[in-house]
Design an enzyme around this catalytic site. Sequence first.
Site, PDB file in Angstrom:
ATOM      1  N   GLY A  93       0.815  -1.216   0.000  1.00  0.00           N
ATOM      2  CA  GLY A  93       0.000   0.000   0.000  1.00  0.00           C
ATOM      3  C   GLY A  93       0.841   1.254   0.000  1.00  0.00           C
ATOM      4  O   GLY A  93       2.046   1.223   0.234  1.00  0.00           O
ATOM      5  N   ASP A 139      -8.904  11.220  11.852  1.00  0.00           N
ATOM      6  CA  ASP A 139      -8.773  10.883  10.436  1.00  0.00           C
ATOM      7  C   ASP A 139      -9.182   9.436  10.187  1.00  0.00           C
ATOM      8  O   ASP A 139      -8.591   8.753   9.359  1.00  0.00           O
ATOM      9  CB  ASP A 139      -7.319  11.120   9.990  1.00  0.00           C
ATOM     10  CG  ASP A 139      -7.191  11.172   8.476  1.00  0.00           C
ATOM     11  OD1 ASP A 139      -8.172  11.536   7.796  1.00  0.00           O
ATOM     12  OD2 ASP A 139      -6.107  10.825   7.963  1.00  0.00           O
ATOM     13  N   LYS A 144       6.437   0.225   7.051  1.00  0.00           N
ATOM     14  CA  LYS A 144       6.144   1.514   6.393  1.00  0.00           C
ATOM     15  C   LYS A 144       7.431   2.324   6.335  1.00  0.00           C
ATOM     16  O   LYS A 144       8.096   2.524   7.349  1.00  0.00           O
ATOM     17  CB  LYS A 144       5.072   2.275   7.177  1.00  0.00           C
ATOM     18  CG  LYS A 144       4.804   3.663   6.613  1.00  0.00           C
ATOM     19  CD  LYS A 144       3.413   4.165   6.888  1.00  0.00           C
ATOM     20  CE  LYS A 144       3.215   4.665   8.297  1.00  0.00           C
ATOM     21  NZ  LYS A 144       1.902   5.328   8.444  1.00  0.00           N
ATOM     22  N   GLY A 157       0.467   5.191   1.606  1.00  0.00           N
ATOM     23  CA  GLY A 157      -0.313   6.101   2.447  1.00  0.00           C
ATOM     24  C   GLY A 157       0.208   7.509   2.296  1.00  0.00           C
ATOM     25  O   GLY A 157       1.119   7.760   1.489  1.00  0.00           O
ATOM     26  N   ALA A 158      -0.366   8.427   3.078  1.00  0.00           N
ATOM     27  CA  ALA A 158       0.032   9.824   2.984  1.00  0.00           C
ATOM     28  C   ALA A 158       1.513   9.998   3.323  1.00  0.00           C
ATOM     29  O   ALA A 158       2.181  10.892   2.809  1.00  0.00           O
ATOM     30  CB  ALA A 158      -0.819  10.657   3.931  1.00  0.00           C
ATOM     31  N   GLN A 159       2.016   9.124   4.174  1.00  0.00           N
ATOM     32  CA  GLN A 159       3.393   9.317   4.631  1.00  0.00           C
ATOM     33  C   GLN A 159       4.420   8.484   3.883  1.00  0.00           C
ATOM     34  O   GLN A 159       5.610   8.640   4.125  1.00  0.00           O
ATOM     35  CB  GLN A 159       3.502   8.955   6.110  1.00  0.00           C
ATOM     36  CG  GLN A 159       2.840   9.941   7.020  1.00  0.00           C
ATOM     37  CD  GLN A 159       2.721   9.303   8.381  1.00  0.00           C
ATOM     38  OE1 GLN A 159       1.912   8.413   8.590  1.00  0.00           O
ATOM     39  NE2 GLN A 159       3.554   9.725   9.293  1.00  0.00           N
ATOM     40  N   GLY A 160       3.976   7.546   3.043  1.00  0.00           N
ATOM     41  CA  GLY A 160       4.965   6.747   2.336  1.00  0.00           C
ATOM     42  C   GLY A 160       4.446   5.380   1.950  1.00  0.00           C
ATOM     43  O   GLY A 160       3.263   5.082   2.110  1.00  0.00           O
TER      44      GLY A 160
HETATM   45  P1  AMP Z   1      -0.649   4.045   6.006  1.00  0.00           P
HETATM   46  O1  AMP Z   1       0.476   4.761   5.367  1.00  0.00           O
HETATM   47  O2  AMP Z   1      -0.334   3.588   7.404  1.00  0.00           O
HETATM   48  O3  AMP Z   1      -1.939   4.797   5.898  1.00  0.00           O
HETATM   49  O4  AMP Z   1      -0.862   2.715   5.164  1.00  0.00           O
HETATM   50  C1  AMP Z   1      -1.204   2.735   3.797  1.00  0.00           C
HETATM   51  C2  AMP Z   1      -1.858   1.424   3.423  1.00  0.00           C
HETATM   52  O5  AMP Z   1      -0.928   0.335   3.660  1.00  0.00           O
HETATM   53  C3  AMP Z   1      -3.083   1.072   4.275  1.00  0.00           C
HETATM   54  O6  AMP Z   1      -4.255   1.643   3.723  1.00  0.00           O
HETATM   55  C4  AMP Z   1      -3.105  -0.433   4.174  1.00  0.00           C
HETATM   56  O7  AMP Z   1      -3.690  -0.843   2.957  1.00  0.00           O
HETATM   57  C5  AMP Z   1      -1.630  -0.813   4.143  1.00  0.00           C
HETATM   58  N1  AMP Z   1      -1.159  -1.124   5.521  1.00  0.00           N
HETATM   59  C6  AMP Z   1      -0.558  -0.289   6.391  1.00  0.00           C
HETATM   60  N2  AMP Z   1      -0.266  -0.919   7.541  1.00  0.00           N
HETATM   61  C7  AMP Z   1      -0.715  -2.185   7.399  1.00  0.00           C
HETATM   62  C8  AMP Z   1      -0.729  -3.351   8.250  1.00  0.00           C
HETATM   63  N3  AMP Z   1      -0.218  -3.312   9.488  1.00  0.00           N
HETATM   64  N4  AMP Z   1      -1.268  -4.482   7.768  1.00  0.00           N
HETATM   65  C9  AMP Z   1      -1.780  -4.517   6.514  1.00  0.00           C
HETATM   66  N5  AMP Z   1      -1.790  -3.474   5.667  1.00  0.00           N
HETATM   67  C10 AMP Z   1      -1.281  -2.322   6.099  1.00  0.00           C
END
Ligand code: AMP
Length: 384
Positions: free
Chosen positions: A39, A157, A61, A41-44
């Site tokens: 995935g 959020d 992450k 996200g906003a931070q990476g």
């Molecule tokens: P984040 O940057 O934390 O918002 O994560 C971005 C995306 O990565 C999320 O929307 C999930 O799809 C995936 N993701 C983040 N952390 C996890 C995790 N612990 N287990 C499974 N998928 C994750």
Amino acid sequence: MARKMDRISQPAEPSGSPFIGGNTEFTVPGRFRNLFPIGIGAQGAVCGAIDFDTGMPIAIKKLSRPFQDVTNAKRAYREIKLMRLVDHPFVIKLLYAYSPQTTLQSFRDIYLFTERMDANLSNVIGNQLDHERLSFLVYQMLCGIKYLHSAGIIHRDLKPTNIVVRADCSLKILDFGLARSVQNSFMMTQYVVTRYYRAPEVIVNMDYDTRVDIWAIGCIMAELITGRVLFPGTDYMDQWNRIITTLGMPSSDFISRTTLSTQGYIKKTLPGNSRVQFEQLFPDSAFLIIEGSNNAELNNDNARSILQRMLEIDPLERISVEDALAHPYISLWCNDDEVNRPAPVPYDHSLDQQELTIEQWKELLFQEIRDIQSETLGTTDAGN
Ligand code: AMP
């Protein structure tokens, strides 16, 4: 609950060498292997991996450009502090943090390691859920949010991509980067909350508190039922208009608590007293009924009833997290250890108020990562 996330093939790189996931290079200690992107996200970028020391599935992450500006650096620091603090089954916890750079001068990358779940909640939306699954998901969100609130943290959020789930329907709340202390609620700015799930009081720039998270859970529950975003506003005016067109005129008491200019706007745009009935918004056909379900409280009326209470425009009228947990649609799941888990050490509110330079934030982050590395990985060196 079926998974929708596609797994891609495992990288062939030997352990410890960089892995490119979603255009981002990942360099992590050799015990974390079989990296694959999951995935952004906003931070990476986020990768999945296996911790070969424990056999545990891990999400990693990589914070992108954590020192690009003060906001990013402060947010990274806050997130790491908060994730270290929490200990609740429905809230993501930091297992490790790591940087391959070993000096403050070269410090550039931060990797955060958490328990890996199967998908985020947006991957589940569109699959019709029966009442048991739906109410269990909402229960876990409420419980996790109650725990965060007990630590003085408003999430602010909550949205489907900030919630991760497993196929067995277990759930964890992610991302505290936007969470701020309850005590500072008067200082909160409105632009930070994702628009679709933004509570009315935030849209009209009123003081707000923990109940913004209840509104977001209401919006998410609605989306789980219908498969569609409940209030997909195109800008913040449109967001407001969609809410009042659906839920009707807010009470005069609510309007009188907004600023004069907001009152003028609200009065001009009020749609009259009309309100779409919840039976129309969430008709019986929207729910998946499984024959032989043995809990009489898990029915369409109770689902609509809790939704209606979470989607009260006036936060003073909105159901509290405690009352939501006691609602018949939810209370069957209540487990004392989950509902009444002792609050973590309170979050240090002064962190949010510190006005530091990027270099100072960087130094704090460097120290924090080194502390975590030596506590958890038993090393401060790269590539071990
Ligand atoms: P984040 O940057 O934390 O918002 O994560 C971005 C995306 O990565 C999320 O929307 C999930 O799809 C995936 N993701 C983040 N952390 C996890 C995790 N612990 N287990 C499974 N998928 C994750």
